[in-house]
Design a protein around this motif. Structure first.
Motif, PDB file in Angstrom:
ATOM      1  N   ILE A 170      29.064  39.210  23.207  1.00  0.00           N
ATOM      2  CA  ILE A 170      28.919  37.988  22.407  1.00  0.00           C
ATOM      3  C   ILE A 170      30.144  37.815  21.514  1.00  0.00           C
ATOM      4  CG2 ILE A 170      27.529  36.753  20.703  1.00  0.00           C
ATOM      5  CD1 ILE A 170      25.080  37.943  21.858  1.00  0.00           C
ATOM      6  N   MET A 171      30.823  36.699  21.728  1.00  0.00           N
ATOM      7  CA  MET A 171      31.957  36.314  20.883  1.00  0.00           C
ATOM      8  C   MET A 171      31.405  35.299  19.895  1.00  0.00           C
ATOM      9  SD  MET A 171      34.812  35.709  23.866  1.00  0.00           S
ATOM     10  CE  MET A 171      34.928  36.847  25.272  1.00  0.00           C
ATOM     11  N   ALA A 172      31.626  35.518  18.618  1.00  0.00           N
ATOM     12  CA  ALA A 172      31.068  34.595  17.633  1.00  0.00           C
ATOM     13  C   ALA A 172      32.024  34.450  16.476  1.00  0.00           C
ATOM     14  CB  ALA A 172      29.711  35.099  17.155  1.00  0.00           C
ATOM     15  N   GLY A 173      31.890  33.346  15.759  1.00  0.00           N
ATOM     16  CA  GLY A 173      32.752  33.095  14.619  1.00  0.00           C
ATOM     17  C   GLY A 173      32.907  31.606  14.393  1.00  0.00           C
ATOM     18  N   PRO A 174      33.737  31.232  13.438  1.00  0.00           N
ATOM     19  CA  PRO A 174      33.875  29.816  13.087  1.00  0.00           C
ATOM     20  C   PRO A 174      34.729  29.079  14.104  1.00  0.00           C
ATOM     21  CG  PRO A 174      35.426  31.095  11.817  1.00  0.00           C
ATOM     22  CD  PRO A 174      34.601  32.091  12.606  1.00  0.00           C
ATOM     23  N   CYS A 175      34.513  27.784  14.192  1.00  0.00           N
ATOM     24  CA  CYS A 175      35.378  26.969  15.043  1.00  0.00           C
ATOM     25  C   CYS A 175      36.808  27.126  14.527  1.00  0.00           C
ATOM     26  CB  CYS A 175      34.938  25.506  15.001  1.00  0.00           C
ATOM     27  SG  CYS A 175      35.935  24.449  16.075  1.00  0.00           S
ATOM     28  N   ALA A 176      37.012  26.875  13.240  1.00  0.00           N
ATOM     29  CA  ALA A 176      38.343  26.992  12.647  1.00  0.00           C
ATOM     30  C   ALA A 176      38.334  28.030  11.529  1.00  0.00           C
ATOM     31  CB  ALA A 176      38.788  25.639  12.066  1.00  0.00           C
ATOM     32  N   VAL A 177      39.397  28.851  11.493  1.00  0.00           N
ATOM     33  CA  VAL A 177      39.592  29.738  10.346  1.00  0.00           C
ATOM     34  C   VAL A 177      39.977  28.855   9.160  1.00  0.00           C
ATOM     35  CG1 VAL A 177      40.987  31.613   9.422  1.00  0.00           C
ATOM     36  CG2 VAL A 177      40.373  31.602  11.847  1.00  0.00           C
ATOM     37  N   ILE A 237      32.994  40.515  19.569  1.00  0.00           N
ATOM     38  CA  ILE A 237      34.324  39.886  19.456  1.00  0.00           C
ATOM     39  C   ILE A 237      34.232  38.754  18.442  1.00  0.00           C
ATOM     40  CG2 ILE A 237      36.160  38.666  20.687  1.00  0.00           C
ATOM     41  CD1 ILE A 237      35.519  40.144  23.189  1.00  0.00           C
ATOM     42  N   LEU A 238      35.227  38.707  17.548  1.00  0.00           N
ATOM     43  CA  LEU A 238      35.273  37.645  16.538  1.00  0.00           C
ATOM     44  C   LEU A 238      36.138  36.509  17.059  1.00  0.00           C
ATOM     45  CD1 LEU A 238      34.768  36.689  13.554  1.00  0.00           C
ATOM     46  CD2 LEU A 238      36.955  37.794  12.992  1.00  0.00           C
ATOM     47  N   ARG A 239      35.579  35.307  17.088  1.00  0.00           N
ATOM     48  CA  ARG A 239      36.373  34.146  17.478  1.00  0.00           C
ATOM     49  C   ARG A 239      36.740  33.367  16.215  1.00  0.00           C
ATOM     50  NH1 ARG A 239      35.351  28.962  19.825  1.00  0.00           N
ATOM     51  NH2 ARG A 239      36.615  28.435  18.025  1.00  0.00           N
ATOM     52  N   GLY A 240      37.836  32.645  16.243  1.00  0.00           N
ATOM     53  CA  GLY A 240      38.238  31.842  15.100  1.00  0.00           C
ATOM     54  C   GLY A 240      39.481  31.066  15.481  1.00  0.00           C
ATOM     55  N   GLY A 241      39.466  29.757  15.243  1.00  0.00           N
ATOM     56  CA  GLY A 241      40.588  28.917  15.665  1.00  0.00           C
ATOM     57  C   GLY A 241      41.658  28.830  14.595  1.00  0.00           C
ATOM     58  N   ALA A 242      42.886  29.175  14.950  1.00  0.00           N
ATOM     59  CA  ALA A 242      44.005  29.036  14.016  1.00  0.00           C
ATOM     60  C   ALA A 242      44.856  27.828  14.390  1.00  0.00           C
ATOM     61  CB  ALA A 242      44.841  30.311  14.038  1.00  0.00           C
ATOM     62  N   TYR A 243      44.809  27.467  15.655  1.00  0.00           N
ATOM     63  CA  TYR A 243      45.523  26.273  16.147  1.00  0.00           C
ATOM     64  C   TYR A 243      44.449  25.365  16.740  1.00  0.00           C
ATOM     65  CZ  TYR A 243      49.498  29.483  15.899  1.00  0.00           C
ATOM     66  OH  TYR A 243      50.435  30.378  15.477  1.00  0.00           O
ATOM     67  N   LYS A 244      44.189  24.239  16.107  1.00  0.00           N
ATOM     68  CA  LYS A 244      43.092  23.379  16.540  1.00  0.00           C
ATOM     69  C   LYS A 244      43.595  22.139  17.265  1.00  0.00           C
ATOM     70  CE  LYS A 244      39.714  24.232  16.069  1.00  0.00           C
ATOM     71  NZ  LYS A 244      39.066  25.158  17.059  1.00  0.00           N
TER      72      LYS A 244
END
Lengths: 345, 345, 345, 345
Positions: free
Chosen positions: B97-104, B124-131
């Motif tokens: 399971i990968m989880a986290g915010p759409c955008a950092v 796994i931590l997901r997080g968008g730095a380039y949106k």
């Protein structure tokens, strides 16, 4: 923007929404009906992520009232824009035909096609030097060498030139060689590329993505324009639907819809949308009849041996016949169009 | 590849096709029926642009027999691939399971989400730095600063990390900070980016384009793999259809179809496909039940104030409840899955 | 209903809209913002053809606020409906499996399939006596003779029975022989048939049309219910999209969406949606996991010789294995499901 | 039909397929390549359910070679068909304009519209007496009373008349009053209705279903023709896609595709496809330019008060202007078209 509350929404729910709106520096207009409560939001909406309101309790949905694109919006720029590529003007008075091979293969091939399409009335030479292909094992283009051939073909024939770009490197190279760049369907939402195209100083032909809505397409144009480049031409090239009789489905009504929503010129590509040379002439006529500002058509000296998209390429003879048949449709549509070879007669 | 001729095709037409095939170093097998004539083509098809055969006289159509992707093809690699991202293995035995915010958004926000998703069982931590955003006026991400926060959050929690990349610059930066990179739906056919992702050395999560067919998706994977990078994970995230009750339509049958066509792992993103947090739990369960190797789920500490995709983000409480409900489904599906916080009890 | 005026709408335009609304016995609520003017409409909207307002000058668009379906709407009937077919109850506590051949072929065939599916846990026998086929030259069904076989198979096995109806004559016949009738995807908007199904007194399984939206589907249910028949079960069976790897695309998120919008039960047909027996088991599990109230599955004694839809039919062995695998998923989903043959062990 | 075996198919698998083919009285042609084995099937394919072959071991897929429609197929009837409705001939030499209200409302309304459209050049009066509506609570038409008005309007003006039929009863009534019947989009695969339309003796306008492929559409025509009625006219009226800027997406390339596949006339309905009167003129011109044999256009005396489809109806003034603008396009397309009122000048 309007917030529609669910029937029977609790008073605290309504208050929470209003409080969120006001805490973002905006004004809320409350309108309570018997069935539903509606909250209008007034002010600079870029200050809040409006979609988030849907997570508030008792919110049914959010209805946007204004478009997110501004520079491309006809509401703020009612006059049609004329885009200049080399010495060619794309706009409401002319019929601009861009023609040439899908892929630039050799200098001889390109030169011979350039002469043929010029004689038949094209004013812009198209030719792919960077080819985005579905399979990594297909021919990917001559790259900068191909751009050099385009420049020479343009110089010799007097045609303006256009090439697709697929990367920042390709834009950098294209600036040196061609008059106009093209963003292809697959890159319509490659926002990095859109911004860089905006900064390039060259006019940009923006093809519609295969599953892009009209609104997304105009927002993609906005990316280019927001970098200070107002010279954007839209190109309808077919959308993806369930129908497989044609490669894609030409969304011909996108032409009048765009004439209503934007001041930017719009052209039609009957080659990629249908995927078959047999359907190109009828679709080209339909596009002219319904108000398109131009056409992009694939022409090849020997379609059976083309390195890309042979099945949809017209031969010289077919292209010549097509432009002759198109000429009276252009007149009817109130657009000037000149078959060059006619002057020689 | 098979060439089907039209009924009553002339003998010269058949000869012309055979001659074209043979002049390209391939062999033609002729099979003449009462109704139609069929020509099989044997040999290395990358040597000719086979689609061109459709421009030959009396050719009805071309039927491909073999797939254009090889490295991603299960026919040549029957064993399921296990992809390692940091210390996490994505494959047939585990539920990742990968989880986290759409955008950092900020370092604090990210750290607090990282801890919460770890406790609930994410690995796994997901997080968008380039949106990549539809409108140029929407929040576009913290870029390299965001990547730095991801690295720290990974170090503190022990989670592996994944970030979307949208440009060659972003890949260069990501290599320094995260364990896995993601190619987003809009860039699925940005072939320049795919090749560079292939060269990065990092495992790649390849999201399906909104209107990409299964075949195009596998060919996009082939671009990455053909650069020597076998570590590709596919992610179904919804396709665009006529239905508007959900943001996109989750093509859940892509899971078993991919299990048949490729050896690469496939995960499902119920957040982007539905666009609403309300539908995430049921779609996550469906994905686990039908054989997905993992999930990518958006989780936010305060969805109402998220800078991007708030409506589809789960709160900590919802995510925690979801993983507890998922655990027995994972067991049934034969996959190990461990809720970390359970160990504390 | 809300009327959104164009920016800068003339005062007379606003007055004309209000006058039209009031002349239809409704009330107009005016809300004038800086950017746009909005007019809320309150009252019985069936009294005016609201879409016509779009032809008024300066009207930008109409936003409906309430759904046009009432009897099927969960807002007015929050409790889930239980539909009884024979002695089988379809609803929130049970997992109802309808299984059988696509087409009834012979009495022996049907009887042998009926016994097999009953043993494996099915509670309703499906079988087509009237087959709507794309080509007029394909097998069209045994008609009333087929219904007779269904009745006998039901009597012998104790299974409830369901048959598709395609005409008023077929409904008249079905009433005599089966426990439930089915409206197929192609007839979902055959409103004459829907009304007659409503009057038949039998419970109705309403399949979703290949390109029907959720809203159109619920309005079709409303046609049946508005004739006084509340016993409608919805069946998701795949929608038509661009993807061709499966026959249709199973819109699995329709299950939770329907759970939110309506109180009617919803079941899933993994056979027609995928078109291949290989994908049926995984899609059946996904459906159970995400909350479906039942499944409709095609089973045939000899798929290779089936007169219709052989490729998507399960053999007895496959179906038996599937229900055994499904049983624990049903438990997890909180639904009772009993494999009959287990009792024999 | 061709059967493509999987790479490395076992010899017994190939034998089993051949045996199945031959046991059905057909002949199998074996062609063994290095990569794949292909089996051609020759003979009367209606004798086996060919799709079943996909359930055989090692079969990769089935490729149909011939179309299932015969009577509608241009391959067997190369000459274009001319269909006569009253005294109007629809075919390759003329431009037939069918115009009138979506729904017949009153006799006065219909008469006044009939006169107006006749003056502007229409030759067939359209008007709905049986209205299939999404919601059961919308206006459903005047039924036989409406047909009676149509007959009188036809008699007074000399226009031929056409009405949609939605049931066997409606066909029975229509035969007494109008010159041509229409099968609407929602009933395109209501095979009972198609057969009955075939038996009615009247010419039939067959609208394309919202998600019908070209092949399904031609098979629907085959249903009508197989009952001995060769007088079928096809009508493209937009397909359902993801784009919502127009109500449906006009698949304009269906016109040249149909000209290649069938001998039947094809007309275009720009009103239903776009859903907005603003786009009707440009789409009508596109249709004429690309080869359509006619147009079906909604015209209303007072669109703002129309009981159905007001937003897409043209006023008399707009329709009059449109036919004047269309006339030169008709000439260019080689079709005779006469504006009646011109004769009066």
């Amino acid at each position: 923007m309007i917030v529609i509350m669910k029937p029977g929404a609790a008073e605290e729910s309504v208050k929470a929404v209003i409080s969120y709106i006001e805490s973002n520096g905006l004004t809320a207009h409350l309108s309570q009906g018997k069935e539903v409560t509606i909250i209008g939001v007034v002010g600079d909406k870029t200050r809040l992520s409006t979609e988030n309101l849907t997570v508030y309790k008792d919110v049914d949905r959010i209805v946007p009232v204004t478009e997110s694109y501004k520079l491309a919006n006809k509401k703020f720029h009612p006059e049609p824009t004329r885009v200049k590529a080399g010495n060619v003007v794309i706009g409401p008075d002319t019929m601009t035909i861009m023609a040439g091979p899908c892929a630039v293969e050799t200098e001889e091939q390109l030169m011979c096609i350039a002469r043929a399409v010029k004689d038949a009335g094209a004013s812009i030479l198209r030719g792919g030097a960077y080819k985005p292909r579905t399979s990594p094992y297909s021919f990917q283009g001559l790259e900068e060498e191909g751009l050099r051939y385009m420049k020479r073909a343009g110089e010799e024939t007097g045609l303006a030139t256009i090439c697709e770009v697929v990367s920042l490197d390709a834009i950098e190279a294209a600036v040196k060689y061609v008059d106009m760049i093209q963003i292809g369907a697959r890159n319509m939402q490659n926002f990095i590329l859109l911004r860089e195209a905006g900064r390039s100083g060259l006019p940009v032909l923006l093809k519609r993505g295969l599953c892009a809505t009209i609104d997304e397409w105009l927002n993609a144009a906005e990316y280019i324009m927001s970098e200070g480049n107002p010279n954007v031409v839209l190109c309808e090239r077919g959308i993806r639907t369930f129908e497989t009789a044609t490669r894609n489905t030409l969304d011909i009504s996108a032409v009048p819809v765009m004439k209503e929503k934007t001041h930017l010129p719009i052209i039609v590509d009957p080659s990629h949308s249908t995927g078959s040379y047999k359907y190109v002439p009828s679709m080209a006529k339909a596009a002219v009849a319904c108000g398109a500002d131009g056409l992009m058509i694939e022409v090849h000296n020997d379609p059976a041996h083309a390195l890309s998209d042979g099945p949809q390429s017209l031969t010289f003879a077919h292209f010549d016949q097509l432009t002759r048949e198109l000429a009276p449709f252009c007149s009817l549509a109130g657009r000037s169009f000149q078959i060059k070879s006619e002057g020689k007669a």
